[in-house]
Design a protein around this motif. Sequence first.
Motif, PDB file in Angstrom:
ATOM      1  N   LYS A   1       5.306  13.584   4.418  1.00 34.54           N
ATOM      2  CA  LYS A   1       4.427  13.354   5.565  1.00 34.54           C
ATOM      3  C   LYS A   1       3.728  12.005   5.496  1.00 34.54           C
ATOM      4  N   MET A   2       3.983  11.236   4.458  1.00 31.03           N
ATOM      5  CA  MET A   2       3.244   9.987   4.260  1.00 31.03           C
ATOM      6  C   MET A   2       3.776   8.890   5.187  1.00 31.03           C
TER       7      MET A   2
ATOM      8  N   MET B 286       3.328   6.277  -5.488  1.00 32.93           N
ATOM      9  CA  MET B 286       3.026   6.620  -6.885  1.00 32.93           C
ATOM     10  C   MET B 286       2.030   7.773  -6.961  1.00 32.93           C
ATOM     11  N   LEU B 287       1.127   7.848  -5.987  1.00 32.56           N
ATOM     12  CA  LEU B 287       0.124   8.904  -5.959  1.00 32.56           C
ATOM     13  C   LEU B 287       0.727  10.243  -5.534  1.00 32.56           C
ATOM     14  N   VAL B 288       1.550  10.213  -4.516  1.00 33.24           N
ATOM     15  CA  VAL B 288       2.184  11.430  -3.991  1.00 33.24           C
ATOM     16  C   VAL B 288       3.690  11.175  -3.825  1.00 33.24           C
ATOM     17  N   PRO B 289       4.413  11.191  -4.922  1.00 36.11           N
ATOM     18  CA  PRO B 289       5.821  10.776  -4.889  1.00 36.11           C
ATOM     19  C   PRO B 289       6.728  11.655  -4.037  1.00 36.11           C
TER      20      PRO B 289
ATOM     21  N   ILE C  25       0.843  -1.198   0.000  1.00 34.13           N
ATOM     22  CA  ILE C  25       0.000   0.000   0.000  1.00 34.13           C
ATOM     23  C   ILE C  25       0.878   1.248   0.000  1.00 34.13           C
ATOM     24  N   PHE C  26       1.939   1.231   0.799  1.00 34.65           N
ATOM     25  CA  PHE C  26       2.867   2.361   0.823  1.00 34.65           C
ATOM     26  C   PHE C  26       3.440   2.616  -0.574  1.00 34.65           C
ATOM     27  N   ASP C  27       3.834   1.556  -1.263  1.00 34.01           N
ATOM     28  CA  ASP C  27       4.393   1.703  -2.613  1.00 34.01           C
ATOM     29  C   ASP C  27       3.378   2.333  -3.566  1.00 34.01           C
ATOM     30  N   LEU C  28       2.110   1.945  -3.453  1.00 28.40           N
ATOM     31  CA  LEU C  28       1.076   2.545  -4.291  1.00 28.40           C
ATOM     32  C   LEU C  28       0.897   4.025  -3.948  1.00 28.40           C
ATOM     33  N   TYR C  29       0.848   4.350  -2.665  1.00 30.68           N
ATOM     34  CA  TYR C  29       0.701   5.741  -2.251  1.00 30.68           C
ATOM     35  C   TYR C  29       1.883   6.578  -2.742  1.00 30.68           C
TER      36      TYR C  29
END
Length: 142
Positions: free
Chosen positions: A26-27, A19-22, A13-17
């Motif tokens: 703060k992620m 891609m969304l907010v490279p 899930i972290f890897d996908l996120y």
Amino acid sequence: MIREAERSDKDQIFDLYRMLVPNSKKMHVFEEQIETIRRDPNNFLLVYEENGEIFGTVTLNICLQALHGFRPYGVVENVIVHENHRNRNIGQKLLKYIEDYCKSIECHRIMLLSNSTRQKAHQFFEREGYSGSVSKGFKKYL
């Protein structure tokens, strides 16, 4: 297959996120938060999985309101499909799953926000029946 996320899905899930907010500093994705969402009857972190690999994810929050009687509404966030697996209807399947669920609990509407620069995402959402001209979204980051 679409299913609710589990603690062990954290890294994918972290890897996908990412891609969304490279460029986000703060992620953070925590197993404990995935589990909290999983236990909450009004919040869903869904993943699209094939052979143990997660290729897509979406968050659905069911919100109560008084305006339409007992009918809640859904808020969709963080729609992401792995960049190597786009154009395979994964996003479409995730949104259909959400729509079917929202219909089953008699939601009044489904809302989502998308970054104003993500034109391809906007085209996708419009193909899936979401209108970008009905409302204007606002955010205030804290």
